[in-house]
Scaffold this active site. Structure first.
Site, PDB file in Angstrom:
ATOM      1  N   GLY A  16       0.782  -1.234   0.000  1.00  0.00           N
ATOM      2  CA  GLY A  16       0.000   0.000   0.000  1.00  0.00           C
ATOM      3  C   GLY A  16       0.812   1.281   0.000  1.00  0.00           C
ATOM      4  N   THR A  17       1.987   1.282  -0.651  1.00  0.00           N
ATOM      5  CA  THR A  17       2.777   2.511  -0.672  1.00  0.00           C
ATOM      6  C   THR A  17       2.099   3.608  -1.491  1.00  0.00           C
ATOM      7  OG1 THR A  17       4.113   1.518  -2.431  1.00  0.00           O
ATOM      8  CG2 THR A  17       5.006   1.427  -0.207  1.00  0.00           C
ATOM      9  N   ARG A  69     -15.522 -16.586 -10.393  1.00  0.00           N
ATOM     10  CA  ARG A  69     -14.881 -15.267 -10.572  1.00  0.00           C
ATOM     11  C   ARG A  69     -15.939 -14.192 -10.828  1.00  0.00           C
ATOM     12  NH1 ARG A  69      -9.299 -14.058 -11.220  1.00  0.00           N
ATOM     13  NH2 ARG A  69      -9.172 -11.785 -11.334  1.00  0.00           N
ATOM     14  N   LYS A  95      -5.637  -8.093  -9.195  1.00  0.00           N
ATOM     15  CA  LYS A  95      -6.695  -8.862  -9.843  1.00  0.00           C
ATOM     16  C   LYS A  95      -7.303  -8.027 -10.971  1.00  0.00           C
ATOM     17  CE  LYS A  95      -6.914 -12.567  -7.121  1.00  0.00           C
ATOM     18  NZ  LYS A  95      -5.605 -12.347  -6.478  1.00  0.00           N
ATOM     19  N   VAL A  97     -10.458  -6.734 -12.817  1.00  0.00           N
ATOM     20  CA  VAL A  97     -11.896  -6.588 -12.569  1.00  0.00           C
ATOM     21  C   VAL A  97     -12.659  -7.067 -13.801  1.00  0.00           C
ATOM     22  CG1 VAL A  97     -11.571  -4.738 -10.899  1.00  0.00           C
ATOM     23  CG2 VAL A  97     -11.889  -4.174 -13.321  1.00  0.00           C
ATOM     24  N   THR A 112      -2.302   1.997 -12.538  1.00  0.00           N
ATOM     25  CA  THR A 112      -0.973   2.352 -13.022  1.00  0.00           C
ATOM     26  C   THR A 112      -0.298   1.129 -13.621  1.00  0.00           C
ATOM     27  OG1 THR A 112       0.007   1.915 -10.843  1.00  0.00           O
ATOM     28  CG2 THR A 112      -0.641   4.187 -11.328  1.00  0.00           C
ATOM     29  N   HIS A 113       0.642   1.400 -14.516  1.00  0.00           N
ATOM     30  CA  HIS A 113       1.448   0.329 -15.118  1.00  0.00           C
ATOM     31  C   HIS A 113       2.894   0.807 -15.189  1.00  0.00           C
ATOM     32  CE1 HIS A 113       2.689  -3.021 -17.494  1.00  0.00           C
ATOM     33  NE2 HIS A 113       3.060  -2.257 -18.494  1.00  0.00           N
ATOM     34  N   ASP A 145     -10.062  -0.787 -18.633  1.00  0.00           N
ATOM     35  CA  ASP A 145     -11.053  -1.387 -19.517  1.00  0.00           C
ATOM     36  C   ASP A 145     -10.939  -2.904 -19.396  1.00  0.00           C
ATOM     37  OD1 ASP A 145      -8.793  -2.079 -20.984  1.00  0.00           O
ATOM     38  OD2 ASP A 145      -9.287  -0.806 -22.710  1.00  0.00           O
ATOM     39  N   ASP A 149      -3.851  -3.611 -19.280  1.00  0.00           N
ATOM     40  CA  ASP A 149      -3.058  -2.396 -19.476  1.00  0.00           C
ATOM     41  C   ASP A 149      -3.327  -1.751 -20.833  1.00  0.00           C
ATOM     42  OD1 ASP A 149      -1.876  -3.066 -17.010  1.00  0.00           O
ATOM     43  OD2 ASP A 149      -0.321  -4.243 -17.997  1.00  0.00           O
TER      44      ASP A 149
END
EC number: 2.1.2.2
Length: 205
Positions: A16-17, A69, A95, A97, A112-113, A145, A149
């Site tokens: 969780g940074t 799932r 995970k 979504v 983020t990627h 989406d 990514d």
């Protein structure tokens, strides 16, 4: 009278940074957002502890606790919806979504990627960039989406690749740049609004 701060729900899977950076930013009343809740796909992680120390409500939705799932995705969607977010931030959430989540929160969920999309998608962006021999890589903030990514790009930040970089040293510098980009851009999205128009994301409504 100033507008109420935008409500963020942040989803985490680990330390969780990035969440902490958002919590710290939200402590400033001029930032324009507050973390309404933090959710996770597993319990007993530092990300949840950070939220609890900050007095932020938390919830957990573990995939193994559901019959499928899709069932998990619907449950996660309901848990997030209970906090009425203006923006959902995936901050190290490991995970993907699903359709129920995107139907409810598509267009206002960001992730983020650790690469400059569309280059080097997937789990190993820093390693793949180093192996390819690029001189510049970085981090991307995008609207989530149904792909991996592949969403419309909100912001990007560049990180030079040094000759003596290892995957670990490069990834650490990318993470630092990513954190700054995330906090700055989420703040702007909260204060100024944004529009997603096809592949283009325009800040400022």
């Amino acid at each position: 009278m100033s507008a109420a701060p935008a409500r963020l729900v942040v989803l985490v899977s680990g330390s969780g940074t990035n969440l902490q950076a958002l919590l710290d930013a939200c402590a400033d009343s001029t930032y324009g957002a507050r973390v309404a809740a933090v959710g996770a796909d597993r319990g007993d992680i530092e990300g949840l502890a950070r939220a609890e120390r900050a007095g932020v409500p938390t919830f957990v939705a573990r995939v193994p606790d559901y019959t499928s799932r899709d069932h998990w995705d619907r449950a996660l969607t309901d848990k997030v919806a209970a906090f009425e977010p203006d923006l959902v931030v995936l901050a190290g959430f490991m995970k993907l979504v699903g359709s129920a989540f995107l139907e409810r929160f598509g267009g206002r969920t960001v992730n983020t990627h650790p690469a400059l999309s569309p280059s080097f998608p997937g789990m190993h962006g820093p390693r793949d960039a180093l192996e390819y021999g690029v001189k510049v890589t970085g981090a991307t903030l995008f609207v989530v989406d149904s792909g991996v990514d592949t969403g419309a790009i909100v912001a990007q930040t560049a990180v030079p690749v040094e000759d003596d970089d290892t995957v670990e040293s490069l990834h650490e510098r990318i993470k630092a740049a990513e954190r700054t980009m995330l906090v700055d851009t989420v703040g702007r999205m909260a204060r100024e609004g944004f529009k997603v128009e096809g592949r283009r994301v325009r800040l400022g409504g």
